[in-house]
Write an enzyme that holds these catalytic residues in place. Structure first.
Site, PDB file in Angstrom:
ATOM      1  N   HIS A  50       0.826  -1.218   0.000  1.00 12.62           N
ATOM      2  CA  HIS A  50       0.000   0.000   0.000  1.00 12.62           C
ATOM      3  C   HIS A  50       0.861   1.270   0.000  1.00 12.62           C
ATOM      4  CE1 HIS A  50      -3.808  -2.183   0.613  1.00 12.62           C
ATOM      5  NE2 HIS A  50      -3.122  -2.960   1.428  1.00 12.62           N
TER       6      HIS A  50
ATOM      7  N   TYR B  91      -0.124  -5.022  11.622  1.00 17.05           N
ATOM      8  CA  TYR B  91      -0.275  -3.617  11.242  1.00 17.05           C
ATOM      9  C   TYR B  91       0.270  -2.676  12.310  1.00 17.05           C
ATOM     10  CZ  TYR B  91      -2.898  -4.297   6.906  1.00 17.05           C
ATOM     11  OH  TYR B  91      -3.251  -4.619   5.625  1.00 17.05           O
TER      12      TYR B  91
ATOM     13  N   ASN C 236     -10.367  -3.272   1.542  1.00 11.45           N
ATOM     14  CA  ASN C 236     -10.028  -3.137   0.127  1.00 11.45           C
ATOM     15  C   ASN C 236     -11.270  -2.798  -0.682  1.00 11.45           C
ATOM     16  OD1 ASN C 236      -7.293  -3.828   0.483  1.00 11.45           O
ATOM     17  ND2 ASN C 236      -7.735  -6.012   0.312  1.00 11.45           N
TER      18      ASN C 236
END
Length: 517
Positions: A83, A363, A155
């Site tokens: 990303h 993350y 997404n």
């Protein structure tokens, strides 16, 4: 004498190794190296994370999973590993349907207006990648709620390639450029996915025109994973969220991709910023699908499998988002925004989805690595509510905390207390720890359903897009395996692909027939 013994031992070991190698070659067996952890210990299962029973959450004690994710998150400095190419905008979300029966999150009280920041992105390209790339698009939203920040990180497509986070580093390695040539190679991509049959539906969607959205404004979004909504009684339901573009969906056909990229590699960013600047603010409706725990076993697949959609489950609109401000500073906002599925608020919890469970760690760990220990105090990440905890120091700490008590519990002045309302819901557990794939895989059916839902033109484009890369696969086993996956999903789909790449259907049909859902 000691040295002599050690040398003799080594010589004996070498002799045994050579003998074993000669024997293996004589028998036509190719010697294989054992996969190990960083400490050299062998890996027993590299396909399945350890879970608490068949349907329980992933276990932190799975050192191999944690190590893979930690090492993967630290592969790039300081650019995002995935990303990297993206753009963002500020806006607000207005709740239009009260969800207090399902969730105690104050965000979901009807009429509540919550500031948001949204970051759109591609997944695989580096920071300077083109926005026309065939790729899933990230659709991540940070809600600055009255109870802290909630990040809905998803997404544009409603599913994913894999169902277990232990395969995520492998998948991205296969999709990223070859470590020798630095070029993305279909040979490597399909070599990996030929071992991952559950990827069939996602590959079908990515190689359809949904893999090249015309703009960020004209694409939908999805949480991909199921989350849990928990009400004031501690009762929970499973929920999948989706963004529905009020601008409608529009995708680029193959011949349009080259034409758009010839003019700009940042066409989607330009489109978004120009629309906001002229006052044509893009809007999305947020809808949710709900399943109660007792309904989870009624499907022929596992509803917590990230490679599956929930067909037949009604959608309920809960609010509308509008994006109305371009960031004043691209780096301080879009580059420094730190989205993480683990940023949750009371009333919203993680489900036992194996991909999501890995992302809860990965993350946050990525953001600590990329931006430092105090990344959540940066203006773009800072909650609107006060932050009170005993975390301290570290690089770039500007918290300004005071007081003698930096621990808890304490009866001294300045001590912090818990909020019982924020306690997690309780998940019933049975069985033992395990490392096994899920019981109900259903790897191909939904891919066929999606193929049959496409228009005739979209099917033609899908065949052209996918066969173009499949033609570049030299390994016959890989090619035939991939064709059998698509044939199993839908016979017409498989036959057309086989014909397009010049392979006889007689060779693929038996392979597809032998596959099990």
């Amino acid at each position: 004498m000691g040295s002599f013994n050690i040398s003799f031992g080594r010589a004996s070991a070498c002799a045994l190794t050579v003998t074993a190698g000669v024997l293996a070659l004589a028998q036509g067996v190719q010697a294989q190296q054992v996969l190990t952890k960083d400490n050299g210990a062998p890996v027993g299962d590299n396909q399945n994370s350890q879970t608490a029973g068949p349907n329980g959450p992933t276990l932190l004690q799975d050192v191999h999973l944690v190590q893979k994710l930690q090492r993967f998150d630290r592969e790039r400095i300081p650019e995002r590993v995935v990303h990297a190419t993206g753009t963002g905008a500020h806006g607000s979300f207005t709740t239009t349907d009260d969800l207090s029966d399902l969730s105690k999150a104050r965000l979901f009280v009807k009429g509540t207006v919550t500031p948001v920041f949204v970051r759109f992105s591609t997944v695989i390209p580096s920071r300077s990648g083109a926005e026309t790339t065939r790729d899933p698009r990230g659709f991540a939203t940070k809600f600055y709620t009255q109870e802290g920040n909630w990040d809905l990180v998803g997404n544009n497509l409603p599913i994913f390639f894999i169902r277990d986070a232990i395969k995520f580093p492998d998948m991205i390695h296969a999709l990223k450029p070859d470590p020798v040539t630095n070029v993305q190679e279909p040979e490597r991509v399909f070599d990996f996915f030929s071992h991952i049959p559950e990827s069939t539906q996602m590959l079908t969607r990515v190689y359809s025109n949904y893999g090249t959205p015309a703009s960020y404004r004209e694409m939908n979004g999805s949480s991909v994973h199921a989350l849990k909504l928990v009400n004031a009684k501690g009762e929970y339901v499973y929920a999948k969220f989706a963004w529905k573009s009020q601008q409608g969906e529009r995708n680029l056909r193959p011949m349009e991709v080259a034409a758009v990229q010839a003019k700009s590699t940042s066409h989607a960013t330009t489109d978004l910023y120009e629309s906001i600047t002229k006052g044509a603010y893009p809007k999305w409706d947020l809808v949710v699908q709900i399943l109660r725990p007792k309904e989870m076993n009624k499907f022929d697949f596992d509803p917590l499998d990230a490679t599956k959609i929930w067909p037949g489950v009604p959608e309920r609109k809960i609010g509308t988002m509008v994006l109305n401000k371009v960031p004043d500073n691209f780096f301080e906002a879009t580059e420094q925004v730190a989205m993480a599925p683990g940023n949750l608020v009371p009333g919203i919890e993680a489900s036992e989805d194996r991909m999501l469970q890995g992302r809860l760690f990965s993350y946050i760990d990525t953001q600590h690595h990329r931006l430092g220990a105090n990344f959540q105090s940066l203006p773009i990440n800072r909650p609107l509510v006060p932050v009170n905890n005993n975390h301290q120091d570290g690089a770039a700490n500007t918290s300004g905390r005071t007081g003698h008590v930096n621990y808890q519990p304490s009866r001294l002045e300045g001590a912090l207390v818990e909020d019982p309302n924020a306690r997690s819901s309780q998940l019933p557990l049975t069985g033992t720890t395990q490392q096994q794939r899920i019981a109900k895989t259903l790897n191909f059916k939904q891919a066929g359903d999606f193929y049959r839902s496409l228009s005739s033109q979209d099917r033609d484009d899908l065949i052209a897009n996918l066969s173009g890369d499949l033609k570049r696969v030299k390994n016959q086993d890989t090619l035939f395996t991939m064709l059998s996956f698509f044939w199993k999903a839908d016979a017409d789909y498989g036959k057309r692909l086989a014909q397009a790449v010049g392979v006889s259907g007689d060779k693929i049909a038996p392979l597809a027939a032998a596959l099990k859902e």
